[in-house]
Design a protein around this motif. Structure first.
Motif, mmCIF file in Angstrom:
data_model
loop_
_atom_site.group_PDB
_atom_site.id
_atom_site.type_symbol
_atom_site.label_atom_id
_atom_site.label_comp_id
_atom_site.label_asym_id
_atom_site.label_seq_id
_atom_site.Cartn_x
_atom_site.Cartn_y
_atom_site.Cartn_z
ATOM 1 N N GLY A 240 43.872 31.824 52.356
ATOM 2 C CA GLY A 240 44.384 30.553 52.859
ATOM 3 C C GLY A 240 44.400 29.483 51.790
ATOM 4 N N GLU A 241 44.949 28.296 52.159
ATOM 5 C CA GLU A 241 45.057 27.179 51.224
ATOM 6 C C GLU A 241 43.872 26.235 51.375
ATOM 7 N N PRO A 242 43.314 25.709 50.299
ATOM 8 C CA PRO A 242 43.688 25.943 48.896
ATOM 9 C C PRO A 242 42.854 27.015 48.216
ATOM 10 N N TRP A 243 42.006 27.723 48.982
ATOM 11 C CA TRP A 243 41.049 28.636 48.356
ATOM 12 C C TRP A 243 41.750 29.796 47.651
ATOM 13 N N GLY A 244 42.837 30.274 48.231
ATOM 14 C CA GLY A 244 43.567 31.342 47.569
ATOM 15 C C GLY A 244 44.130 30.898 46.239
ATOM 16 N N GLN A 245 44.666 29.682 46.198
ATOM 17 C CA GLN A 245 45.224 29.160 44.950
ATOM 18 C C GLN A 245 44.135 28.936 43.900
ATOM 19 N N ILE A 246 42.981 28.460 44.341
ATOM 20 C CA ILE A 246 41.875 28.245 43.406
ATOM 21 C C ILE A 246 41.430 29.570 42.806
ATOM 22 N N ALA A 247 41.247 30.573 43.657
ATOM 23 C CA ALA A 247 40.832 31.889 43.168
ATOM 24 C C ALA A 247 41.891 32.484 42.235
ATOM 25 N N ASN A 248 43.156 32.339 42.608
ATOM 26 C CA ASN A 248 44.252 32.843 41.787
ATOM 27 C C ASN A 248 44.241 32.172 40.417
ATOM 28 N N THR A 249 44.022 30.874 40.391
ATOM 29 C CA THR A 249 43.972 30.125 39.131
ATOM 30 C C THR A 249 42.850 30.627 38.235
ATOM 31 N N VAL A 250 41.669 30.774 38.803
ATOM 32 C CA VAL A 250 40.505 31.214 38.016
ATOM 33 C C VAL A 250 40.743 32.610 37.452
ATOM 34 N N VAL A 251 41.240 33.513 38.276
ATOM 35 C CA VAL A 251 41.479 34.887 37.818
ATOM 36 C C VAL A 251 42.529 34.914 36.718
ATOM 37 N N SER A 252 43.593 34.127 36.859
ATOM 38 C CA SER A 252 44.643 34.099 35.839
ATOM 39 C C SER A 252 44.113 33.591 34.503
ATOM 40 N N ILE A 253 43.266 32.569 34.534
ATOM 41 C CA ILE A 253 42.704 32.021 33.301
ATOM 42 C C ILE A 253 41.751 33.023 32.657
ATOM 43 N N VAL A 254 40.875 33.625 33.450
ATOM 44 C CA VAL A 254 39.901 34.575 32.898
ATOM 45 C C VAL A 254 40.602 35.793 32.307
ATOM 46 N N LEU A 255 41.561 36.364 33.040
ATOM 47 C CA LEU A 255 42.270 37.534 32.528
ATOM 48 C C LEU A 255 43.112 37.173 31.301
ATOM 49 N N GLY A 256 43.717 35.978 31.305
ATOM 50 C CA GLY A 256 44.464 35.538 30.136
ATOM 51 C C GLY A 256 43.582 35.415 28.912
ATOM 52 N N TRP A 257 42.396 34.847 29.087
ATOM 53 C CA TRP A 257 41.454 34.703 27.973
ATOM 54 C C TRP A 257 41.000 36.067 27.465
ATOM 55 N N LEU A 258 40.693 36.984 28.374
ATOM 56 C CA LEU A 258 40.252 38.318 27.965
ATOM 57 C C LEU A 258 41.350 39.051 27.191
ATOM 58 N N CYS A 259 42.583 38.995 27.694
ATOM 59 C CA CYS A 259 43.690 39.669 27.006
ATOM 60 C C CYS A 259 43.930 39.071 25.623
ATOM 61 N N TRP A 260 43.898 37.751 25.531
ATOM 62 C CA TRP A 260 44.176 37.075 24.265
ATOM 63 C C TRP A 260 43.080 37.359 23.238
ATOM 64 N N THR A 261 41.840 37.144 23.612
ATOM 65 C CA THR A 261 40.751 37.309 22.646
ATOM 66 C C THR A 261 40.550 38.777 22.281
ATOM 67 N N THR A 262 40.688 39.676 23.239
ATOM 68 C CA THR A 262 40.528 41.105 22.938
ATOM 69 C C THR A 262 41.647 41.605 22.042
ATOM 70 N N SER A 263 42.885 41.200 22.341
ATOM 71 C CA SER A 263 44.020 41.675 21.547
ATOM 72 C C SER A 263 43.934 41.213 20.103
ATOM 73 N N LEU A 264 43.349 40.049 19.866
ATOM 74 C CA LEU A 264 43.261 39.526 18.504
ATOM 75 C C LEU A 264 42.332 40.350 17.611
ATOM 76 N N THR A 265 41.512 41.210 18.207
ATOM 77 C CA THR A 265 40.624 42.048 17.400
ATOM 78 C C THR A 265 41.345 43.236 16.786
ATOM 79 N N PHE A 266 42.561 43.561 17.280
ATOM 80 C CA PHE A 266 43.255 44.724 16.721
ATOM 81 C C PHE A 266 44.754 44.516 16.525
#
Length: 381
Positions: A240-266
């Motif tokens: 529901g709103e706004p909890w779904g959007q908040i969770a979606n935002t947090v997950v997108s930021i965390v996964l984006g950070w993991l992909c970016w920082t991990t990819s830079l190692t190789f």
């Protein structure tokens, strides 16, 4: 897609789409395009985009048009069904009605996009934050683009959506996006660039080029869990709103950070954010907006989303290889002009600032003529 009731128009998006968007001009119904026709549709826009990048004067293209195009991407979304409901000219909640020419929303909204592409850079270069259009405009622009997609695809235009008129959704949503962009700009610093210490250097915690790549990877996950692409906000819409959007935002930021920082190692930075992340973003867009999740629309979420995502990743690597060939003549012109763009960056600009931009303008505002307009995506479940 969630129904979007509007007090003035008294109909949901689905009702307006299904009650006549296919009858664009003369009351006849065109055949639904098959996969081969849609493939040709994509190839035509690829060719147009390639020709534009090759024949437009290179310095003007990369130092003026492309930084300004972030405002076209911004206004494209603001005036789309995702934010304003198509206001002021386009369906489903704009002034266009079935039986009228597709030129009305097409030309009318395109004029608005051109105006935004002129007014936006003038504002940011002369009023706030008073930055050079090139290259600093790219760093401002990626923040604007990220916030635009986040507001429209994660937050669904909330809280204005479903509560306000299309005009308020469009104008109010556009101002919300600009305000958040200005706030996030304060997080940037220009160290390591020729502009470090300039009056417009925000001196924030994140180096501008690093932050650029980080935001591109966040966009991958914004689109993966967006309301109209890949997972269609599964499983977040269950909260529901706004909890779904908040969770979606947090997950997108965390996964984006993991992909970016991990990819830079190789891998190198531009290969990570431009070739890999940019190609995934492009394939998410093409697979959802052009091909309608083919052939997985028959599944429900999350099976549909898993199949979509795996397909989009596989297509992204095919796309990277193909663009290694297609972009060579354009890269040669860029290098001859002495501009700091490698083949990875040229490729992502071709994918997102040309093909994706042109196909979405044609789909949203020119109603995909001569094909019938695409309707809303199937419900997640």
């Amino acid at each position: 897609m969630t129904a979007m009731n509007d007090g003035q128009h008294g109909a949901t998006m689905e009702e307006l789409v299904n009650n006549g968007l296919d009858n664009v001009n003369d009351g006849t119904r065109a055949a639904v395009p098959g996969i081969a026709q849609l493939g040709l549709y994509l190839v035509i826009f690829m060719a147009i985009s390639w020709a534009m990048m090759f024949y437009i004067p290179t310095t003007f293209l990369f130092t003026v048009l492309l930084p300004a195009s972030f405002y076209v991407l911004y206004s494209l979304v603001v005036f789309s069904p995702l934010v304003s409901g198509g206001w002021p000219f386009a369906p489903p909640l704009g002034s266009w009605r079935p039986g009228q020419s597709w030129l009305k929303p097409g030309l009318g909204t395109t004029a608005l996009l051109v105006a935004a592409a002129i007014a936006g850079p003038l504002f940011t270069s002369t009023i706030y934050p008073r930055i050079p259009l090139f290259p600093v405009g790219f760093w401002w622009g990626i923040i604007l683009f990220t916030v635009t997609l986040w507001y429209s695809m994660v937050w669904n235009g909330w809280p204005l959506n479903q509560k306000c008129s299309p005009a308020v959704r469009g104008i109010g949503g556009g101002l919300i996006i600009l305000l958040i962009t200005a706030i996030l700009w304060r997080l940037v610093n220009l160290s390591g660039t020729p502009f470090a210490g300039a009056p417009y250097d925000p001196r924030g915690p994140f180096q501008a080029e690093w932050f650029f790549g980080f935001l591109v990877w966040i966009i991958v996950w914004i689109q993966a869990f967006s309301n109209v692409l890949t997972f269609q906000q599964w499983p977040f819409y269950k909260l529901g709103e706004p909890w779904g959007q908040i969770a979606n935002t947090v997950v997108s930021i965390v996964l984006g950070w993991l992909c970016w920082t991990t990819s830079l190692t190789f891998m190198g930075p531009t290969f990570s954010f431009a070739a890999v992340a940019g190609s995934i973003i492009g394939m998410q867009n093409f697979h959802g907006a052009i091909f309608g999740y083919y052939p997985f629309q028959k599944f429900s979420q999350p099976k549909r989303g898993i199949c979509n995502f795996l397909t989009e990743i596989a297509l992204a690597f095919v796309w990277i290889v193909m663009l290694r060939v297609l972009m060579q003549p354009i890269v040669a012109k860029v290098q001859a002009a002495g501009l700091p763009f490698d083949i990875n960056v040229v490729s992502v600009l071709y994918t997102l600032h040309f093909i994706a931009l042109l196909t979405l303008i044609h789909n949203f505002y020119f109603l995909r003529a001569p094909f019938p307009p695409s309707g809303p995506p199937p419900a997640p479940e």
